[in-house]
Design a protein around this motif. Structure first.
Motif, PDB file in Angstrom:
ATOM      1  N   THR A   1      40.424  26.632  55.735  1.00  0.00           N
ATOM      2  CA  THR A   1      39.936  25.536  56.559  1.00  0.00           C
ATOM      3  C   THR A   1      38.525  25.081  56.209  1.00  0.00           C
ATOM      4  N   GLY A   2      37.821  25.845  55.370  1.00  0.00           N
ATOM      5  CA  GLY A   2      36.485  25.425  54.988  1.00  0.00           C
ATOM      6  C   GLY A   2      35.791  26.431  54.083  1.00  0.00           C
ATOM      7  N   HIS A   3      34.694  25.987  53.481  1.00  0.00           N
ATOM      8  CA  HIS A   3      33.911  26.829  52.568  1.00  0.00           C
ATOM      9  C   HIS A   3      32.438  26.439  52.681  1.00  0.00           C
ATOM     10  N   VAL A   4      31.551  27.406  52.454  1.00  0.00           N
ATOM     11  CA  VAL A   4      30.112  27.152  52.410  1.00  0.00           C
ATOM     12  C   VAL A   4      29.540  27.816  51.165  1.00  0.00           C
ATOM     13  N   VAL A   5      28.760  27.048  50.392  1.00  0.00           N
ATOM     14  CA  VAL A   5      28.120  27.544  49.172  1.00  0.00           C
ATOM     15  C   VAL A   5      26.610  27.527  49.362  1.00  0.00           C
ATOM     16  N   ASP A   6      25.979  28.675  49.121  1.00  0.00           N
ATOM     17  CA  ASP A   6      24.534  28.843  49.251  1.00  0.00           C
ATOM     18  C   ASP A   6      23.986  29.255  47.897  1.00  0.00           C
ATOM     19  N   SER A   7      23.072  28.468  47.348  1.00  0.00           N
ATOM     20  CA  SER A   7      22.522  28.788  46.018  1.00  0.00           C
ATOM     21  C   SER A   7      21.768  30.102  46.022  1.00  0.00           C
ATOM     22  N   ALA A   8      21.319  30.542  47.203  1.00  0.00           N
ATOM     23  CA  ALA A   8      20.565  31.792  47.303  1.00  0.00           C
ATOM     24  C   ALA A   8      21.429  32.941  47.801  1.00  0.00           C
ATOM     25  N   ASP A   9      22.750  32.789  47.740  1.00  0.00           N
ATOM     26  CA  ASP A   9      23.637  33.856  48.214  1.00  0.00           C
ATOM     27  C   ASP A   9      23.321  35.151  47.469  1.00  0.00           C
ATOM     28  N   PRO A  10      23.018  36.235  48.187  1.00  0.00           N
ATOM     29  CA  PRO A  10      22.656  37.492  47.510  1.00  0.00           C
ATOM     30  C   PRO A  10      23.788  38.068  46.671  1.00  0.00           C
ATOM     31  N   LEU A  11      25.012  37.656  46.911  1.00  0.00           N
ATOM     32  CA  LEU A  11      26.129  38.174  46.120  1.00  0.00           C
ATOM     33  C   LEU A  11      26.045  37.738  44.657  1.00  0.00           C
ATOM     34  N   LEU A  12      25.316  36.663  44.392  1.00  0.00           N
ATOM     35  CA  LEU A  12      25.181  36.191  43.010  1.00  0.00           C
ATOM     36  C   LEU A  12      24.452  37.197  42.126  1.00  0.00           C
ATOM     37  N   SER A  13      23.722  38.108  42.747  1.00  0.00           N
ATOM     38  CA  SER A  13      23.014  39.137  41.971  1.00  0.00           C
ATOM     39  C   SER A  13      23.424  40.546  42.385  1.00  0.00           C
ATOM     40  N   ASP A  14      24.552  40.659  43.087  1.00  0.00           N
ATOM     41  CA  ASP A  14      25.021  41.977  43.516  1.00  0.00           C
ATOM     42  C   ASP A  14      25.612  42.726  42.324  1.00  0.00           C
ATOM     43  N   PRO A  15      25.038  43.839  41.911  1.00  0.00           N
ATOM     44  CA  PRO A  15      25.475  44.507  40.681  1.00  0.00           C
ATOM     45  C   PRO A  15      26.912  45.021  40.751  1.00  0.00           C
ATOM     46  N   VAL A  16      27.342  45.504  41.916  1.00  0.00           N
ATOM     47  CA  VAL A  16      28.701  46.032  42.033  1.00  0.00           C
ATOM     48  C   VAL A  16      29.724  44.896  41.909  1.00  0.00           C
ATOM     49  N   LEU A  17      29.471  43.787  42.595  1.00  0.00           N
ATOM     50  CA  LEU A  17      30.383  42.641  42.504  1.00  0.00           C
ATOM     51  C   LEU A  17      30.433  42.100  41.084  1.00  0.00           C
ATOM     52  N   LEU A  18      29.283  41.931  40.453  1.00  0.00           N
ATOM     53  CA  LEU A  18      29.252  41.365  39.103  1.00  0.00           C
ATOM     54  C   LEU A  18      29.935  42.277  38.099  1.00  0.00           C
ATOM     55  N   GLU A  19      29.754  43.577  38.238  1.00  0.00           N
ATOM     56  CA  GLU A  19      30.429  44.514  37.343  1.00  0.00           C
ATOM     57  C   GLU A  19      31.938  44.465  37.565  1.00  0.00           C
ATOM     58  N   THR A  20      32.367  44.345  38.813  1.00  0.00           N
ATOM     59  CA  THR A  20      33.793  44.252  39.114  1.00  0.00           C
ATOM     60  C   THR A  20      34.397  43.001  38.493  1.00  0.00           C
ATOM     61  N   LEU A  21      33.713  41.872  38.624  1.00  0.00           N
ATOM     62  CA  LEU A  21      34.204  40.619  38.055  1.00  0.00           C
ATOM     63  C   LEU A  21      34.265  40.689  36.531  1.00  0.00           C
ATOM     64  N   SER A  22      33.212  41.199  35.933  1.00  0.00           N
ATOM     65  CA  SER A  22      33.168  41.301  34.478  1.00  0.00           C
ATOM     66  C   SER A  22      34.279  42.214  33.962  1.00  0.00           C
ATOM     67  N   ARG A  23      34.439  43.351  34.596  1.00  0.00           N
ATOM     68  CA  ARG A  23      35.466  44.315  34.182  1.00  0.00           C
ATOM     69  C   ARG A  23      36.863  43.741  34.361  1.00  0.00           C
ATOM     70  N   ALA A  24      37.106  43.060  35.473  1.00  0.00           N
ATOM     71  CA  ALA A  24      38.436  42.496  35.724  1.00  0.00           C
ATOM     72  C   ALA A  24      38.802  41.452  34.677  1.00  0.00           C
ATOM     73  N   HIS A  25      37.884  40.590  34.324  1.00  0.00           N
ATOM     74  CA  HIS A  25      38.169  39.578  33.299  1.00  0.00           C
ATOM     75  C   HIS A  25      38.405  40.222  31.938  1.00  0.00           C
ATOM     76  N   GLU A  26      37.664  41.275  31.663  1.00  0.00           N
ATOM     77  CA  GLU A  26      37.863  42.000  30.404  1.00  0.00           C
ATOM     78  C   GLU A  26      39.257  42.610  30.362  1.00  0.00           C
ATOM     79  N   VAL A  27      39.669  43.236  31.457  1.00  0.00           N
ATOM     80  CA  VAL A  27      40.986  43.880  31.510  1.00  0.00           C
ATOM     81  C   VAL A  27      42.106  42.865  31.325  1.00  0.00           C
ATOM     82  N   LEU A  28      41.969  41.714  31.947  1.00  0.00           N
ATOM     83  CA  LEU A  28      43.015  40.699  31.849  1.00  0.00           C
ATOM     84  C   LEU A  28      42.991  39.953  30.524  1.00  0.00           C
ATOM     85  N   GLY A  29      41.964  40.131  29.735  1.00  0.00           N
ATOM     86  CA  GLY A  29      41.910  39.492  28.429  1.00  0.00           C
ATOM     87  C   GLY A  29      41.463  38.048  28.472  1.00  0.00           C
ATOM     88  N   VAL A  30      40.696  37.684  29.501  1.00  0.00           N
ATOM     89  CA  VAL A  30      40.184  36.317  29.600  1.00  0.00           C
ATOM     90  C   VAL A  30      39.002  36.188  28.642  1.00  0.00           C
TER      91      VAL A  30
END
Length: 432
Positions: free
Chosen positions: A238-267
């Motif tokens: 029903t909706g979305h909000v984007v914040d340029s200062a969202d702390p998740l953009l620099s969250d090391p655990v999230l970024l490592e998870t995303l990087s690893r998942a794309h690597e595993v899938l071969g993207v």
């Protein structure tokens, strides 16, 4: 040496309301690099003509015809990039990129994005946090899977987007209808993925999405969207909000998870839209889509961060490492208007002015029938987009602007479970 003119090949334009900002930016970037822009589209072009040099009209949902049209273009141009942001077409587009020898998601990558069973299996084997899951061919199998996993469970089609056919089941009785809804919804998707449904553990926690750019296997996040859902036990967005200062953009655990998942899938090269639950066990990937986000999320990202996703998409498709620095600091959000019941629309009126309002638009014409799940999905009559100094102000402005939307409609009888699913306007490549 090949002296043919070069071209960026775009597969499907999508709706003007949802995708013009992408095509305009992508075309500008392609031409800046000295390339023509050729569109292979489902319908005769109207608004698209301002941005492309040539259009081939063909039934793009017949993948053999799509490939034939693309190959004909390649006899007259040297195709240097292939772009696609339309969910039903990402697989053939990736296969064409591979055939033409240009950067793309890769065949394993696009199958990992499109096929949720393949993605779940590969990510689980690699140790990336995933829910327990099982692909069920029939209701008996689904019941056995739910008993092993434990209620509540989420039941979903194998390869659809936009949360179509995704249902929460808390009991065995709810599972019966949930399985039918998910299996029936799968019938509107690609033929190899029709029938049956995935039964998986319900992951508890806020849901977000991340649009990211992948260049030669390197994952770079562009923007995070915080998601709102409704119509439970379904998962209508029903909706979305984007914040340029969202702390998740620099969250090391999230970024490592995303990087690893794309690597595993071969993207390898491309733009992806990843949906994640923030659980107490850590970030859990719900799915990775081989395209930019829908729901105008990339437009919100452009408003909030200054990153132009159309230009980034072309850079990645050309094999150029994109610049995803965020020159703008802001917050932008979207709120969709849904009816309370299935209805036939007579009129939709949206505000012209409101605090922080960037854009408001009806999404249907008079006479349109809107059906809520399970008879239909994405039953939206309008949207409003607002900016704010922070997320709280943006949310308040979205609510205020939404309150100014007027829907005139008559209620119609809801479809029973098992009735033929009505495809939502705006999912397919149709336009006036």
């Amino acid at each position: 040496m090949n002296e043919s003119p070069t071209a960026v090949l775009v597969i499907g334009s999508g709706l003007k309301l949802y995708r013009e900002y992408l095509l305009s930016s992508a075309a500008e970037r392609a031409r800046d690099a000295g390339h023509a822009v050729v569109l292979v589209n489902n319908l005769q072009p109207t608004w698209q003509r301002a941005y492309v040099d040539e259009v081939r009209v063909v039934n793009v949902f017949d993948h053999a015809l799509l490939a034939e049209a693309a190959r004909e273009v390649a006899t007259r141009y040297r195709v240097v990039a292939v772009l696609c942001w339309d969910e039903p077409l990402v697989m053939p587009a990736a296969e064409l990129a591979e055939e033409f020898g240009v950067p793309g998601l890769s065949t394993p990558g696009v199958h990992g994005c499109r096929d949720k069973v393949s993605a779940r299996t590969r990510l689980t084997r690699a140790g990336v946090l995933q829910p327990m899951f099982e692909m069920a061919a029939d209701l008996e199998h689904a019941r056995a899977a739910a008993a092993r996993i434990g209620f509540p469970v989420v039941v979903k089609p194998r390869a659809l987007g936009a949360s179509m056919g995704v249902v929460l089941a808390r009991t065995d009785a709810e599972l019966t209808s949930a399985f039918q809804v998910a299996s029936d919804a799968s019938l509107v998707g690609d033929e190899p993925f029709r029938g049956g449904a995935i039964v998986e553990e319900y992951a508890v926690g806020p849901e977000i999405s991340i649009d990211g750019a992948i260049h030669k296997g390197e994952y770079q996040p562009m923007f995070v969207a915080r998601k709102c859902t409704g119509e439970h036990p379904y998962f209508e967005e029903t909706g979305h909000v984007v914040d340029s200062a969202d702390p998740l953009l620099s969250d090391p655990v999230l970024l490592e998870t995303l990087s690893r998942a794309h690597e595993v899938l071969g993207v390898e090269d491309g733009i992806t839209h990843t949906e994640v639950r923030l659980t107490d066990r850590g970030p859990l990937i719900i799915e990775i889509n081989g395209r930019v986000g829908g729901d105008l999320i990339p437009y919100l990202g452009k408003l909030a961060t200054g990153i132009d996703p159309g230009r980034v998409m072309v850079d990645v498709a050309l094999g150029v490492r994109p610049d995803v620095t965020r020159p703008t600091r802001g917050v932008a959000g979207i709120r969709f208007g849904y009816p309370d019941d299935d209805c036939v629309v007579h009129a939709v009126r949206v505000p012209q002015e409101a605090p922080g309002l960037v854009l408001a638009s009806p999404m249907v014409e008079p006479g349109a029938v809107l059906r809520l799940p399970p008879g239909g999905y994405i039953a939206r009559h309008s949207f409003v987009i607002c900016e704010g100094q922070d997320a709280a102000e943006c949310e308040a402005r979205l609510q205020a602007a939404s309150d100014l939307v007027v829907l005139e409609a008559d209620e119609v009888e809801r479809k029973p479970v098992g009735a033929v699913l009505e495809m939502p306007a705006g999912l397919l490549d149709v336009d006036a």
